[in-house]
Design a protein around this motif. Structure first.
Motif, PDB file in Angstrom:
ATOM      1  N   TYR A 205       0.729  -1.568   0.166  1.00  0.00           N
ATOM      2  CA  TYR A 205      -0.083  -0.353  -0.025  1.00  0.00           C
ATOM      3  C   TYR A 205       0.350   1.622   0.234  1.00  0.00           C
ATOM      4  O   TYR A 205       1.469   1.564   0.808  1.00  0.00           O
ATOM      5  N   VAL A 206       1.081   1.951  -1.189  1.00  0.00           N
ATOM      6  CA  VAL A 206       1.917   3.352  -1.276  1.00  0.00           C
ATOM      7  C   VAL A 206       1.057   4.255  -1.231  1.00  0.00           C
ATOM      8  O   VAL A 206       0.314   4.403  -2.622  1.00  0.00           O
ATOM      9  N   ASN A 207       0.868   5.185  -0.407  1.00  0.00           N
ATOM     10  CA  ASN A 207      -0.127   6.693   0.017  1.00  0.00           C
ATOM     11  C   ASN A 207       0.709   7.427  -0.478  1.00  0.00           C
ATOM     12  O   ASN A 207       2.216   7.715   0.251  1.00  0.00           O
ATOM     13  N   GLN A 208       0.137   8.787  -1.008  1.00  0.00           N
ATOM     14  CA  GLN A 208       0.855  10.495  -0.867  1.00  0.00           C
ATOM     15  C   GLN A 208       1.036  11.012   0.386  1.00  0.00           C
ATOM     16  O   GLN A 208       0.434  10.806   1.551  1.00  0.00           O
ATOM     17  N   VAL A 209       2.175  12.250   0.355  1.00  0.00           N
ATOM     18  CA  VAL A 209       1.952  12.687   1.430  1.00  0.00           C
ATOM     19  C   VAL A 209       1.758  13.553   0.926  1.00  0.00           C
ATOM     20  O   VAL A 209       1.925  14.542  -0.199  1.00  0.00           O
ATOM     21  N   GLY A 210       1.198  15.165   1.539  1.00  0.00           N
ATOM     22  CA  GLY A 210       0.969  16.454   1.021  1.00  0.00           C
ATOM     23  C   GLY A 210      -0.892  17.138   2.083  1.00  0.00           C
ATOM     24  O   GLY A 210      -1.433  16.532   1.434  1.00  0.00           O
ATOM     25  N   GLY A 211      -0.748  18.198   1.887  1.00  0.00           N
ATOM     26  CA  GLY A 211      -1.690  19.385   1.265  1.00  0.00           C
ATOM     27  C   GLY A 211      -1.932  19.998  -0.278  1.00  0.00           C
ATOM     28  O   GLY A 211      -0.538  19.825  -0.608  1.00  0.00           O
ATOM     29  N   GLN A 212      -3.130  19.734  -0.553  1.00  0.00           N
ATOM     30  CA  GLN A 212      -3.621  20.086  -1.343  1.00  0.00           C
ATOM     31  C   GLN A 212      -5.467  20.627  -1.420  1.00  0.00           C
ATOM     32  O   GLN A 212      -6.078  19.639  -1.532  1.00  0.00           O
ATOM     33  N   ASP A 213      -5.192  22.135  -1.219  1.00  0.00           N
ATOM     34  CA  ASP A 213      -6.003  22.696  -0.682  1.00  0.00           C
ATOM     35  C   ASP A 213      -6.670  21.546   0.465  1.00  0.00           C
ATOM     36  O   ASP A 213      -5.852  22.307   1.440  1.00  0.00           O
ATOM     37  N   GLU A 214      -7.632  21.940   0.212  1.00  0.00           N
ATOM     38  CA  GLU A 214      -8.338  21.020   1.721  1.00  0.00           C
ATOM     39  C   GLU A 214      -7.921  20.095   2.391  1.00  0.00           C
ATOM     40  O   GLU A 214      -7.924  19.209   3.554  1.00  0.00           O
ATOM     41  N   LEU A 215      -7.600  18.863   1.417  1.00  0.00           N
ATOM     42  CA  LEU A 215      -7.442  17.467   1.889  1.00  0.00           C
ATOM     43  C   LEU A 215      -5.816  17.652   2.447  1.00  0.00           C
ATOM     44  O   LEU A 215      -5.607  18.377   1.281  1.00  0.00           O
ATOM     45  N   VAL A 216      -5.533  16.474   2.922  1.00  0.00           N
ATOM     46  CA  VAL A 216      -4.534  15.949   3.453  1.00  0.00           C
ATOM     47  C   VAL A 216      -4.112  14.766   3.500  1.00  0.00           C
ATOM     48  O   VAL A 216      -5.090  13.782   4.117  1.00  0.00           O
ATOM     49  N   PHE A 217      -2.769  14.662   2.360  1.00  0.00           N
ATOM     50  CA  PHE A 217      -2.462  13.307   2.433  1.00  0.00           C
ATOM     51  C   PHE A 217      -1.313  12.771   3.144  1.00  0.00           C
ATOM     52  O   PHE A 217      -0.732  13.216   3.294  1.00  0.00           O
ATOM     53  N   TYR A 281      -0.178  24.694   2.289  1.00  0.00           N
ATOM     54  CA  TYR A 281      -0.989  25.236   1.636  1.00  0.00           C
ATOM     55  C   TYR A 281      -0.115  26.898   0.583  1.00  0.00           C
ATOM     56  O   TYR A 281      -0.105  27.521  -0.083  1.00  0.00           O
ATOM     57  N   VAL A 282       0.968  27.099   1.612  1.00  0.00           N
ATOM     58  CA  VAL A 282       1.532  28.547   1.427  1.00  0.00           C
ATOM     59  C   VAL A 282       2.694  28.307   1.218  1.00  0.00           C
ATOM     60  O   VAL A 282       2.939  29.297  -0.045  1.00  0.00           O
ATOM     61  N   ASN A 283       3.876  27.152   1.001  1.00  0.00           N
ATOM     62  CA  ASN A 283       4.820  26.907   0.539  1.00  0.00           C
ATOM     63  C   ASN A 283       4.523  27.018  -1.346  1.00  0.00           C
ATOM     64  O   ASN A 283       5.103  27.240  -2.064  1.00  0.00           O
ATOM     65  N   LYS A 284       3.219  25.768  -1.584  1.00  0.00           N
ATOM     66  CA  LYS A 284       3.280  25.210  -2.525  1.00  0.00           C
ATOM     67  C   LYS A 284       2.982  26.779  -3.016  1.00  0.00           C
ATOM     68  O   LYS A 284       2.330  26.889  -4.666  1.00  0.00           O
ATOM     69  N   ASN A 285       2.019  27.746  -3.263  1.00  0.00           N
ATOM     70  CA  ASN A 285       0.772  29.457  -3.496  1.00  0.00           C
ATOM     71  C   ASN A 285       1.720  29.851  -3.172  1.00  0.00           C
ATOM     72  O   ASN A 285       1.515  30.888  -3.403  1.00  0.00           O
ATOM     73  N   GLY A 286       2.744  29.790  -2.630  1.00  0.00           N
ATOM     74  CA  GLY A 286       4.690  30.662  -3.229  1.00  0.00           C
ATOM     75  C   GLY A 286       3.757  31.948  -1.782  1.00  0.00           C
ATOM     76  O   GLY A 286       4.577  33.221  -1.838  1.00  0.00           O
ATOM     77  N   PHE A 287       3.105  31.549  -1.188  1.00  0.00           N
ATOM     78  CA  PHE A 287       3.521  33.178   0.323  1.00  0.00           C
ATOM     79  C   PHE A 287       4.445  33.028   0.622  1.00  0.00           C
ATOM     80  O   PHE A 287       4.873  32.387   1.110  1.00  0.00           O
TER      81      PHE A 287
END
Length: 555
Positions: A205-217, A281-287
């Motif tokens: 079972y291989v799952n991703q990590v990280g935030g994408q808008d409201e979702l967190v993996f 959210y902050v880092n991926k959107n460049g704030f």
């Protein structure tokens, strides 16, 4: 070619970014190089890795499909070097349809493609909107081993795995884009156990990590052998590339014991999800950082702690925006919290702004008693000033309303609801208190803030108040939070009727009042900032009620 007796399979638990095809390809190449140095035969990436997950309607754009196809082919070309074969998720356009696909890359080319069969279309998922369902798949031959590659939802019912087992699969390798919610670990474990019991096959079972808008993996990838024994467990909320070692036995393939990370769960997992969601959210959107109003209350205090843990104190600015109803305790508590967190702390009094608003409105409001409209001018003055700081200096405004407030509309549009992201949007008030106490006693390993007590004790013990009038407390307008949150959890998460909740012993008038407030506040929630999902049903992606809605539970 002789049948191999060993297999070295690398699991790539990484943090892709939706739409950053070139960046995701670079991540894949770096992970493959790491796996090659460790001697891997194959490396497995997660669902739609090259696109980022979930891509939503972006995946319908032909130029995006083309970019993902080129990235897949470029990664395939890399495999001509004799290093590890690659199993990677990517969109795949074919025959006028777009599929959620997994590509097998080896020998410098795309050796095989398999399409996701069971497209989820519930809760946060909307895959039938953008993808076509694939046919039931057979296994793929990778380095002499027949691998079944069901994609995420494909293992949540028996059909796909049954087909793979019947057509000769030896190991189940499952790429996932499975978002965090606080019940998810048990749900995943039960599903995996059922598929192993039915097929007799080990499961990766291989799952991703990280935030994408409201979702967190959350990652938390693992390997279970055919006897259900846990062989390998990757950490939650952290990236990792981990090599697993497999041996062919008389009873089939078996994974040797490897690292078994201890996983945070419960409230610790909720806190880490909120922290990671805000960070990405902050880092991926460049704030460059964030700014928030620090009121001396519990909600802004935990948001400040989350922001510092996510980004570091140098990227967090806290602003006290006092008015004549702001108590000395609030002033002292906000300053103490900012000092404990080590952040920049400014005070911008709002008296002149509020008085200017009131003077402008005086001719229209003449002869009317003061009330909620005047109270909300304070909140809106604060929201306007925070947005001005954001516009001038660049940090994103963090908004700090909890799920209890969002549920019943105890928040001011264009005031305290102003902001770009809300890390506690899916936490009820009682949960905010528990997580605040937790953070004072524990700091996540990857947190960038200080240890020890970061939220002053008085903030946790004093009565919550918006301080918009003299001697105001939240309980002047709302039921006690332990009662309110219990009723809301039944209405929102469980979709219980008023009668069912009353039958559990709750006061009927209270339940009906809360249900009414919940319905009336829908228009506010539609205009609220996005925020991290941690519960079974968050506002926005999960619970989508109409704004214009006259239905009420019958008496």
């Amino acid at each position: 070619m002789p049948t191999p007796d060993t297999l070295r399979l690398a699991l790539a638990q990484l943090n892709p970014t939706v739409g950053d095809v070139a960046g995701n390809l670079a991540l894949a190449r770096s992970a493959r190089a790491e796996a090659a140095a460790a001697g891997a035969d194959v490396i497995v990436f997660t669902e739609l890795f090259l696109a980022g997950y979930p891509p939503e309607d972006l995946v319908l754009r032909p130029s995006f499909q083309d970019a993902c196809r080129r990235a897949t082919e470029d990664l395939a070309a890399d495999t001509a070097d004799g290093g590890p074969a690659v199993i990677v998720g990517t969109p795949w356009a074919e025959g006028g349809e777009v599929y959620n696909a997994v590509a097998v890359l080896d020998g410098g080319r795309v050796e095989a493609v398999r399409f996701k069969v069971d497209l989820p279309n519930y809760g946060v998922f909307d895959e039938k909107r953008v993808f076509a369902a694939g046919p039931l798949p057979g296994p793929v031959m990778v380095r002499g081993v027949r691998l079944g590659v069901p994609v995420c939802e494909d293992i949540w019912s028996p059909d796909v795995v049954e087909c793979l087992s019947e057509t000769g699969a030896e190991i189940l390798v499952v790429p996932n884009g499975s978002p965090y919610r606080r019940t998810v670990y048990d749900e995943r474990a039960n599903v995996a156990a059922a598929r192993i019991a039915e097929s007799g096959l080990p499961l990766v079972y291989v799952n991703q990590v990280g935030g994408q808008d409201e979702l967190v993996f959350d990652g938390a990838s693992y390997v279970l052998n055919a006897d259900h024994a846990l062989a390998v467990a990757l950490p939650a909320f952290e990236t990792a590339v981990v090599l697993t070692e497999w041996l062919r036995t008389a009873d089939g393939w078996r994974c040797a014991d490897g690292p078994k990370a201890v996983r945070d769960d419960g409230e610790r997992a909720d806190y880490r999800a909120c922290m990671l969601g805000l960070r990405d959210y902050v880092n991926k959107n460049g704030f460059p950082g964030v700014v928030l109003g620090l009121s001396g209350g519990i909600d802004s205090a935990i948001c400040a702690a989350l922001a510092v843990d996510a980004l570091g104190p140098e990227r967090v600015q806290c602003v006290m925006l006092p008015y004549r109803f702001t108590s000395c305790d609030s002033l002292d508590d906000a300053a103490a919290c900012a000092d404990a967190l080590g952040v920049r702390y400014d005070s911008v009094p709002i008296g002149a702004v509020v008085e200017a608003f009131e003077a402008a409105l005086a001719p229209l409001f003449a002869g009317m008693a003061r009330g909620v409209a005047e109270e909300n001018l304070q909140s809106r003055a604060r929201g306007t000033l925070l947005m001005a700081i954001s516009n001038k200096l660049g940090p994103m405004v963090v908004t700090t309303g909890n799920k209890s407030e969002m549920s019943v509309g105890y928040a001011t549009l264009y005031g305290d609801m102003n902001g770009g992201f809300n890390p506690i949007k899916d936490l009820y008030k009682t949960e905010v208190y528990r997580l605040s106490a937790l953070r004072n006693a524990w700091k996540p390993a990857d947190a960038m803030g200080p240890g020890g007590v970061v939220i002053p004790e008085r903030i946790l013990t004093k009565a919550p108040t918006a301080e918009l009038r003299e001697n105001q407390t939240d309980q002047d307008s709302l039921p006690p939070y332990d009662v309110l949150d219990a009723v809301l959890e039944r209405l929102v998460e469980r979709e219980r009727s008023v009668a069912e909740i009353v039958a559990e012993g709750f006061d009927e008038a209270t339940v009906r009042r809360v249900e009414r407030l919940l319905t009336l506040a829908e228009y506010k929630r539609r205009q609220a900032a996005p925020g991290v999902k941690v519960t079974k049903r968050n506002f926005g992606r999960d619970r989508r009620y109409p704004i214009t809605n006259r239905f009420r539970d019958p008496a």
